[in-house]
Structure formats: C-alpha cells, structure tokens
Scaffold this motif. Structure first.
Motif, PDB file in Angstrom:
ATOM      1  N   ASN A  84     -11.272  -6.650   9.151  1.00  0.00           N
ATOM      2  CA  ASN A  84     -10.521  -7.911   9.191  1.00  0.00           C
ATOM      3  C   ASN A  84      -9.136  -7.732   9.792  1.00  0.00           C
ATOM      4  O   ASN A  84      -8.704  -8.534  10.635  1.00  0.00           O
ATOM      5  N   SER A  85      -8.405  -6.691   9.391  1.00  0.00           N
ATOM      6  CA  SER A  85      -7.048  -6.508   9.914  1.00  0.00           C
ATOM      7  C   SER A  85      -7.073  -6.136  11.397  1.00  0.00           C
ATOM      8  O   SER A  85      -6.255  -6.620  12.172  1.00  0.00           O
ATOM      9  N   SER A  88      -7.856  -9.219  13.421  1.00  0.00           N
ATOM     10  CA  SER A  88      -6.659 -10.044  13.497  1.00  0.00           C
ATOM     11  C   SER A  88      -5.681  -9.500  14.554  1.00  0.00           C
ATOM     12  O   SER A  88      -5.167 -10.251  15.381  1.00  0.00           O
ATOM     13  N   SER A  93     -10.346 -12.719  15.308  1.00  0.00           N
ATOM     14  CA  SER A  93     -10.725 -13.260  13.998  1.00  0.00           C
ATOM     15  C   SER A  93     -11.670 -14.448  14.084  1.00  0.00           C
ATOM     16  O   SER A  93     -12.496 -14.651  13.197  1.00  0.00           O
TER      17      SER A  93
END
Length: 190
Positions: A84-85, A88, A93
């Motif tokens: 997820n990071s 992003s 995302s």
C-alpha cells in the motif's frame, strides 16, 4: 530488492525492509513472462489477480505497464502495508487493490464474484504439491479466469504440474511458469 522492468516506472528499484522473508521473481524470469503476456494482452484493458503477492513485484510490473485493475492478495500484514505505501509513493493506489488474507480462504470467499484475464500465483516454494492442486481447483472451478484468460503458477522447476487445462510450461533456471486455460463453459462447476 527488485526492479520494475518496463512501463512508466521502468528501472525503478524497490527495496523491501531487510526483515522481509520474500523471494521476488527474478528479472530474467519476469522479463520472459511479460514478453509472453504483452504479445497476447493489452495491458491497459485487462484485470489481474496476483495471489501470494509477497512484496508485489508482479503487481507493480503490471501497474507500471498501464494495467488499471490489479488485485493483490497477501496474508502478511507487513507486506500488505508495504504494498500500500509503495503503491501510494508510485501513484498507483487507484490501480492496485490490496486484499489481506489467506489466499485459499480469499478464493473461497469471493468465488464466482469476478473474473480476470490473468491470475498469477507465486506461492511459497515450500508449499506442498497437493496445495498447488487445491489452488488450481479453486481458481479454475470458480470462474476466476475469463474465457480468454490464463492462470499462471510460478513454481520450482523440479515440480511438474499435471492438469487437463495445462497449456504450456516455461522454465527459467530453478523457476518455472505453468500456464492453464480457463475451464470450458460446459464443464465448469459452481
């Protein structure tokens, strides 16, 4: 560490934290795999399911090449947080949906909900052979693979997967990719 081979983030190196126990697909094998896939599919118009995503080497490769719909399933919460990071940071995302859970439970829970052009599985190499066959059954018998789609299982080259839907196996050193076609409509189980 792995690198994205092609697309928007070509040559981008991604380093996972040192304590992660992962085995990303080698550049050599990944390059060969995507050469095969790009000859068959338009990356911008397909959906992909990445099972046992790990640190998402395959997920990020699809997203970098313009795939707008990649679902990554991974059990380890540290890995899902990393995916997820990183998604992003790379402005991916909207393209990547990270699902935390056991792959087998996830496949049972979401059966017959959505189909994909490409389902990719890179299970831990130490997974028992019978679990590979359970995975094949869950994916193929629950319509996860579209009619024109493919299930690709990455596995140790010394393991030979036998199945009526097997259409090809490509070996790259100690890693092989086995390709399986979707079940024919008349014999799909629900």
């Amino acid at each position: 560490m792995f690198r994205i081979i092609s697309g928007r983030w070509k040559a981008k190196k991604i380093a996972a934290p040192k304590n992660f126990d992962v085995r990303p697909t080698t550049d050599f094998a990944k390059e060969a795999l995507f050469s095969i896939l790009e000859n068959k599919y338009d990356m911008q118009s397909i959906s992909v399911l990445d099972l046992f995503a790990g640190i998402a080497s395959i997920t990020f490769e699809f997203a970098s090449r313009g795939c707008q719909d990649v679902t990554s399933v991974e059990l380890n919460p540290k890995h899902t947080s990393f995916i997820n990071s990183t998604a992003s940071e790379l402005d991916m995302s909207k393209q990547i949906s990270v699902q935390r859970g056991d792959v087998f439970d996830w496949l049972k829970k979401f059966r017959n909900k959505k189909s994909y052009e490409i389902v990719f599985s890179d299970a831990p190499f130490e997974m028992e052979e019978k679990k590979y066959y359970e995975l094949l059954s869950l994916v193929l018998n629950n319509k996860y693979v579209k009619k024109n789609g493919v299930l690709i299982i990455e596995h140790q080259s010394r393991m030979k997967l036998e199945h009526p839907n097997l259409i090809d196996t490509r070996k790259y050193g100690n890693v092989s990719f086995s390709f399986f076609e979707a079940n024919k409509e008349d014999n799909q189980e629900i």
